[in-house]
Write a protein that holds these residues in place. Structure first.
Motif, PDB file in Angstrom:
ATOM      1  N   ASP A  20       0.836  -1.203   0.000  1.00 20.88           N
ATOM      2  CA  ASP A  20       0.000   0.000   0.000  1.00 20.88           C
ATOM      3  C   ASP A  20       0.866   1.246   0.000  1.00 20.88           C
ATOM      4  O   ASP A  20       1.831   1.339  -0.746  1.00 20.88           O
ATOM      5  CB  ASP A  20      -0.973  -0.027   1.196  1.00 20.88           C
ATOM      6  N   HIS A  21       0.498   2.202   0.844  1.00 19.58           N
ATOM      7  CA  HIS A  21       1.219   3.467   0.870  1.00 19.58           C
ATOM      8  C   HIS A  21       2.074   3.620   2.125  1.00 19.58           C
ATOM      9  O   HIS A  21       2.532   4.717   2.443  1.00 19.58           O
ATOM     10  CB  HIS A  21       0.223   4.634   0.816  1.00 19.58           C
ATOM     11  N   THR A  22       2.278   2.532   2.818  1.00 22.62           N
ATOM     12  CA  THR A  22       3.076   2.582   4.059  1.00 22.62           C
ATOM     13  C   THR A  22       4.560   2.496   3.712  1.00 22.62           C
ATOM     14  O   THR A  22       4.981   1.631   2.940  1.00 22.62           O
ATOM     15  CB  THR A  22       2.685   1.422   4.990  1.00 22.62           C
ATOM     16  N   ILE A  23       5.366   3.396   4.314  1.00 21.76           N
ATOM     17  CA  ILE A  23       6.807   3.429   4.041  1.00 21.76           C
ATOM     18  C   ILE A  23       7.489   2.243   4.710  1.00 21.76           C
ATOM     19  O   ILE A  23       7.104   1.794   5.796  1.00 21.76           O
ATOM     20  CB  ILE A  23       7.409   4.760   4.542  1.00 21.76           C
ATOM     21  N   HIS A  24       8.531   1.755   4.055  1.00 23.92           N
ATOM     22  CA  HIS A  24       9.282   0.624   4.602  1.00 23.92           C
ATOM     23  C   HIS A  24       9.856   1.021   5.956  1.00 23.92           C
ATOM     24  O   HIS A  24      10.389   2.127   6.130  1.00 23.92           O
ATOM     25  CB  HIS A  24      10.408   0.231   3.640  1.00 23.92           C
ATOM     26  N   PRO A  25       9.773   0.140   6.943  1.00 21.99           N
ATOM     27  CA  PRO A  25      10.279   0.499   8.290  1.00 21.99           C
ATOM     28  C   PRO A  25      11.761   0.872   8.302  1.00 21.99           C
ATOM     29  O   PRO A  25      12.198   1.652   9.161  1.00 21.99           O
ATOM     30  CB  PRO A  25      10.028  -0.777   9.102  1.00 21.99           C
ATOM     31  N   ALA A  26      12.555   0.356   7.364  1.00 19.35           N
ATOM     32  CA  ALA A  26      13.985   0.662   7.359  1.00 19.35           C
ATOM     33  C   ALA A  26      14.270   2.110   6.980  1.00 19.35           C
ATOM     34  O   ALA A  26      15.332   2.672   7.333  1.00 19.35           O
ATOM     35  CB  ALA A  26      14.711  -0.272   6.399  1.00 19.35           C
ATOM     36  N   PHE A  27      13.312   2.733   6.236  1.00 17.44           N
ATOM     37  CA  PHE A  27      13.514   4.121   5.821  1.00 17.44           C
ATOM     38  C   PHE A  27      12.961   5.132   6.824  1.00 17.44           C
ATOM     39  O   PHE A  27      13.324   6.313   6.778  1.00 17.44           O
ATOM     40  CB  PHE A  27      12.848   4.372   4.460  1.00 17.44           C
ATOM     41  N   SER A  28      12.122   4.722   7.704  1.00 19.31           N
ATOM     42  CA  SER A  28      11.475   5.654   8.620  1.00 19.31           C
ATOM     43  C   SER A  28      12.464   6.402   9.511  1.00 19.31           C
ATOM     44  O   SER A  28      12.342   7.632   9.693  1.00 19.31           O
ATOM     45  CB  SER A  28      10.449   4.898   9.488  1.00 19.31           C
ATOM     46  N   PRO A  29      13.486   5.724  10.091  1.00 20.84           N
ATOM     47  CA  PRO A  29      14.415   6.494  10.955  1.00 20.84           C
ATOM     48  C   PRO A  29      15.225   7.537  10.188  1.00 20.84           C
ATOM     49  O   PRO A  29      15.743   8.484  10.800  1.00 20.84           O
ATOM     50  CB  PRO A  29      15.329   5.413  11.529  1.00 20.84           C
ATOM     51  N   LEU A  30      15.320   7.394   8.861  1.00 24.74           N
ATOM     52  CA  LEU A  30      16.142   8.314   8.075  1.00 24.74           C
ATOM     53  C   LEU A  30      15.375   9.542   7.613  1.00 24.74           C
ATOM     54  O   LEU A  30      15.968  10.440   6.996  1.00 24.74           O
ATOM     55  CB  LEU A  30      16.694   7.588   6.842  1.00 24.74           C
ATOM     56  N   LEU A  31      14.063   9.598   7.860  1.00 27.80           N
ATOM     57  CA  LEU A  31      13.218  10.665   7.333  1.00 27.80           C
ATOM     58  C   LEU A  31      12.698  11.547   8.450  1.00 27.80           C
ATOM     59  O   LEU A  31      12.457  11.099   9.593  1.00 27.80           O
ATOM     60  CB  LEU A  31      12.028  10.082   6.559  1.00 27.80           C
ATOM     61  N   HIS A  32      12.535  12.812   8.080  1.00 24.37           N
ATOM     62  CA  HIS A  32      11.877  13.752   8.975  1.00 24.37           C
ATOM     63  C   HIS A  32      10.382  13.421   9.005  1.00 24.37           C
ATOM     64  O   HIS A  32       9.810  12.948   8.022  1.00 24.37           O
ATOM     65  CB  HIS A  32      12.115  15.181   8.462  1.00 24.37           C
ATOM     66  N   PRO A  33       9.705  13.658  10.127  1.00 21.58           N
ATOM     67  CA  PRO A  33       8.266  13.345  10.163  1.00 21.58           C
ATOM     68  C   PRO A  33       7.485  14.036   9.050  1.00 21.58           C
ATOM     69  O   PRO A  33       6.544  13.464   8.493  1.00 21.58           O
ATOM     70  CB  PRO A  33       7.842  13.849  11.548  1.00 21.58           C
ATOM     71  N   GLY A  34       7.865  15.267   8.684  1.00 23.62           N
ATOM     72  CA  GLY A  34       7.178  15.936   7.584  1.00 23.62           C
ATOM     73  C   GLY A  34       7.433  15.253   6.258  1.00 23.62           C
ATOM     74  O   GLY A  34       6.531  15.117   5.418  1.00 23.62           O
ATOM     75  N   GLU A  35       8.701  14.814   6.052  1.00 23.12           N
ATOM     76  CA  GLU A  35       9.011  14.090   4.816  1.00 23.12           C
ATOM     77  C   GLU A  35       8.286  12.753   4.768  1.00 23.12           C
ATOM     78  O   GLU A  35       7.807  12.328   3.700  1.00 23.12           O
ATOM     79  CB  GLU A  35      10.513  13.887   4.719  1.00 23.12           C
TER      80      GLU A  35
END
Length: 751
Positions: A20-35
């Motif tokens: 779906d539209h959920t981001i991969h968990p491995a990328f979440s720590p690398l992104l700003h909450p707004g991004e």
């Protein structure tokens, strides 16, 4: 990463969004909450786009041409607008456009999110539309157009525009189907607009289509299809077909007024062509005259001859030996129909070949008239049961039918022929009873002449039974006189005031409509010429049109004098409705009483025939030869029978006059219903003794519609009450010679 996001927006899969539209968990720590929120929003847009594209790919293989057109248009919209936006965005990134790339080296995710934000609402609406389309296995054109039109009525401009384009695409396919139906009279095997009998399917028409357009579409398609299927010598002109096809391309059903105007223009053109080439005024006039001559008994000599032939057929079967020859079959009645035409004006009438007698109960042996002395309860005639007269002519239900072939079926419906059959049964029963009473009168007169040769001025017999014989003879003559007078009055009213008057009106209306159509065609041809030619045309048509009539009035007459087969059917339907009402068949109480009067007349005639054609017994049957207490016993027996018939007859006549008077004082009903329903109203609305006129009131005429039919009934009341006998307080007072004051006191319960 930006290239990955653009690929996802273009419909490709990516490791950024495993599901779906959920981001991969491995990328979440690398992104700003707004991004992260921007990426999820873009992923949501990409997921909706992929779902819509996949659904379109599946639905485009549907057998429905409307769903295929919708999917093709939706793919075109996404390709022209959404996919173009993705390509333009990628081009701006590569060109380092300052509106998207910050400082020439950095692309904010919020800018991409803002660029595709305009597709949030459209893709959400399209996803909902796809889900609704997939929820139903098969979609018809009508509900699909209604769905798209409903979804296009929204305040979001882009969503409304997309749904409007989808709706127009489906409507263009529907218009193509409509062109095939209206121009060529052909129907598609898949998703047809109408049935094989040219009846429009409810599911094939959008709700925005007006009832007038629905009726016109069915009429035009039936007319063109019937002409084509019948391989008529004159087919619809190709030039008019091309013109109609171009006219249909200029309007869609969603434009209700414009579409109605186009359909009305096509209907007018088709009706005028068919009226001038297929079913002309002469054909309609010949058919109407034939139906009136044979079903409404306007051909009197043939009607009397037919009644005599049927009576002769019954007697021949009664006197024949036992076996198959004693049965009456439909072919015997057809032969009687042909014999009846010999020596009459119907002998060489080709319309006679369309008439057939039908016996619903099958062949039967004829029966003698019933001599049962137990009269029916008068209250039964006022019950809501529908009274029929089709068994009085032969003794069993007998229906006269008329075979209608093309193109007469364009204006004559099966329900109209059923009403004609009911009118024939009623009029033939009235005519037969009237003839039987006249025959009985002749028989009584001949018997009295033969008796007076031997008795002189008296009626013969001994002193004891002389007065009884005299009273019996006077009572018998009074009964037959009352019966003959009532039947003469009723028959004269029905045939003169109702049948002849309404028939002349029908022919006048048809002539007026047809002459108006001819004037319209000639006026259109003269109007297209030069001004001088127009002046010549007006001078040449001065014998037809008034010289004071202006061009404006001529133009207005062309819009109101158009005649098509629906208008013709309505005119004929009103004609039948007025015949039903004027002949009293629409009032169940009156028809019940009339049938009982016919039956009591038949019973009296049968008794006289059984007695040898005279109410008095022969002088040698009883009297001086009988001796003792048996003097006058046969006379007394006959006197009791005649007195019973006389009492029943006067009771029925009084009830008939009472019900007829009540019918003129109550509020009549008016409705624009079909004449086929008027016969069924008897059972459902029999508690109302007012006339069911079913006539559309005409403005500008004082005696139109209900009032004119009411005048018919008032004329009958005047004829029945010409000497004031019925209008007295006591119906039987004029027979008994009682005082009027005493009668009133008795009715009020004061004496």
């Amino acid at each position: 990463m930006i290239a990955e996001v653009l690929l996802v927006l273009a419909g490709h899969s990516s490791s950024l969004f495993p599901s779906d539209h959920t981001i991969h968990p491995a990328f979440s720590p690398l992104l700003h909450p707004g991004e992260e929120q921007c990426l999820e929003s873009l992923g949501h847009i990409a997921v909706r786009y992929r779902k819509i594209k996949k659904a379109c790919s599946t639905l485009s293989r549907s057998p429905s041409r409307y769903i295929s057109a919708l999917c093709a248009t939706l793919n075109q919209i996404l390709r022209d607008e959404y996919e173009t936006l993705v390509v333009e965005t990628e081009a701006k990134v590569l060109k380092r456009d300052s509106s998207l790339v910050a400082s020439g080296s950095f692309v904010p995710l919020s800018s991409i999110r803002a660029t595709f934000a305009e597709w949030d609402a459209p893709l959400a609406a399209l996803e909902s539309l796809i889900d609704e389309l997939e929820a139903q296995q098969q979609w018809q054109s009508g509900p699909l157009i209604d769905l798209l039109m409903t979804r296009s009525h929204t305040g979001i401009h882009r969503v409304a525009a997309i749904h409007a384009r989808l709706c127009e695409a489906v409507q263009h396919v529907w218009i193509a189907q409509l062109q095939a139906f209206l121009v060529h009279g052909s129907l598609s095997e898949k998703d047809p607009l109408a049935t094989k009998d040219y009846t429009l399917l409810e599911s094939a028409c959008p709700s925005c289509l007006s009832p007038q357009s629905r009726d016109s579409i069915a009429y035009i398609g039936r007319a063109i299809g019937t002409v084509k299927a019948a391989k008529w010598e004159k087919q619809f002109p190709r030039s008019l077909a091309m013109e109609h096809s171009k006219m249909l391309e200029t309007a869609l059903p969603q434009d209700e007024y414009g579409f109605d105007r186009v359909i009305a223009d096509i209907r007018t053109t088709v009706s005028e062509w068919m009226w001038m080439n297929v079913l002309t005024h002469k054909d309609v006039e010949v058919t109407v005259e034939s139906l009136a001559n044979y079903f409404l008994l306007r051909n009197g000599e043939f009607a009397l001859s037919l009644i005599r032939e049927i009576e002769r057929l019954k007697i021949s079967r009664l006197t024949g030996r036992s076996g198959p020859t004693t049965m009456i079959r439909e072919q015997d009645l057809h032969l009687a129909l042909l014999r009846a035409s010999l020596g009459t004006t119907a002998q060489h009438d080709p319309s006679l070949s369309h008439l057939r007698f039908r016996m619903p109960s099958g062949p039967l042996r004829p029966l003698l008239p019933s001599l049962a002395t137990a009269p029916k309860d008068l209250s039964s005639s006022l019950s809501p049961e529908h009274t029929t007269f089709d068994d009085l002519l032969l003794g069993t239900p007998l229906l006269l039918t008329y075979s209608v072939s093309w193109p007469l079926d364009l204006c004559l419906q099966p329900s109209d022929l059923q009403i004609y059959g009911a009118l024939f049964a009623y009029l033939s029963a009235l005519r037969k009873t009237h003839t039987r009473i006249h025959t009985c009168w002749t028989s009584l007169s001949n018997s009295q002449r033969a008796r007076r040769r031997w008795t002189g001025l008296s009626d013969g017999g001994t002193v004891e039974d002389l007065e009884v014989r005299k009273a019996l003879l006077r009572c018998g003559w009074g009964v037959v006189r009352e019966m003959s007078w009532f039947l003469d009055t009723l028959l004269g009213y029905v045939m003169t005031d109702v049948v002849d008057v309404e028939f002349r009106k029908l022919k006048g209306v048809l002539l007026e409509k047809t002459s108006g159509l001819v004037r319209q065609n000639t006026g259109a041809q003269s109007h297209s010429g030069a001004e001088t030619a127009n002046a010549i045309g007006v001078s040449q048509s001065a014998s037809t049109l008034p010289t004071s009539q202006s061009n404006a009035s001529t133009a207005s007459s062309t819009t109101t004098s158009r005649l098509d087969f629906t208008t013709l059917r309505n005119i004929h339907t009103n004609y039948l409705e007025r015949l039903l009402t004027g002949s009293l068949l629409s009032n169940p109480a009156l028809t019940g009483i009339l049938r009982m009067i016919f039956e009591i007349c038949e019973r009296f005639v049968a008794q006289v025939e059984r007695w040898g054609g005279d109410v008095l017994p022969a002088l040698l049957f009883e009297g001086s030869l009988a001796g003792g207490d048996r003097v006058g016993e046969m006379v007394k027996e006959r006197q009791a029978i005649v007195a019973s018939i006389n009492e029943t007859l006067h009771t029925l006549l009084g009830s008939f006059y009472e019900q007829l008077s009540l019918s003129t004082t109550q509020q009549p009903l008016s409705a624009a219903t079909d004449a086929s329903k008027s016969m069924m109203y008897n059972a459902s609305m029999a508690n109302t003794s007012g006339f069911h006129t079913f006539v559309r009131p005409k403005r500008g005429k004082r005696l139109a519609g209900d009032e004119e039919v009411r005048r018919h009934v008032e004329r009958l009341l005047l004829r029945l009450d010409f000497n004031g006998g019925f209008s007295k307080s006591n119906i039987g007072g004029y027979m008994q010679g009682s005082n009027d004051v005493e009668d009133i006191l008795k009715q009020g319960g004061l004496t």
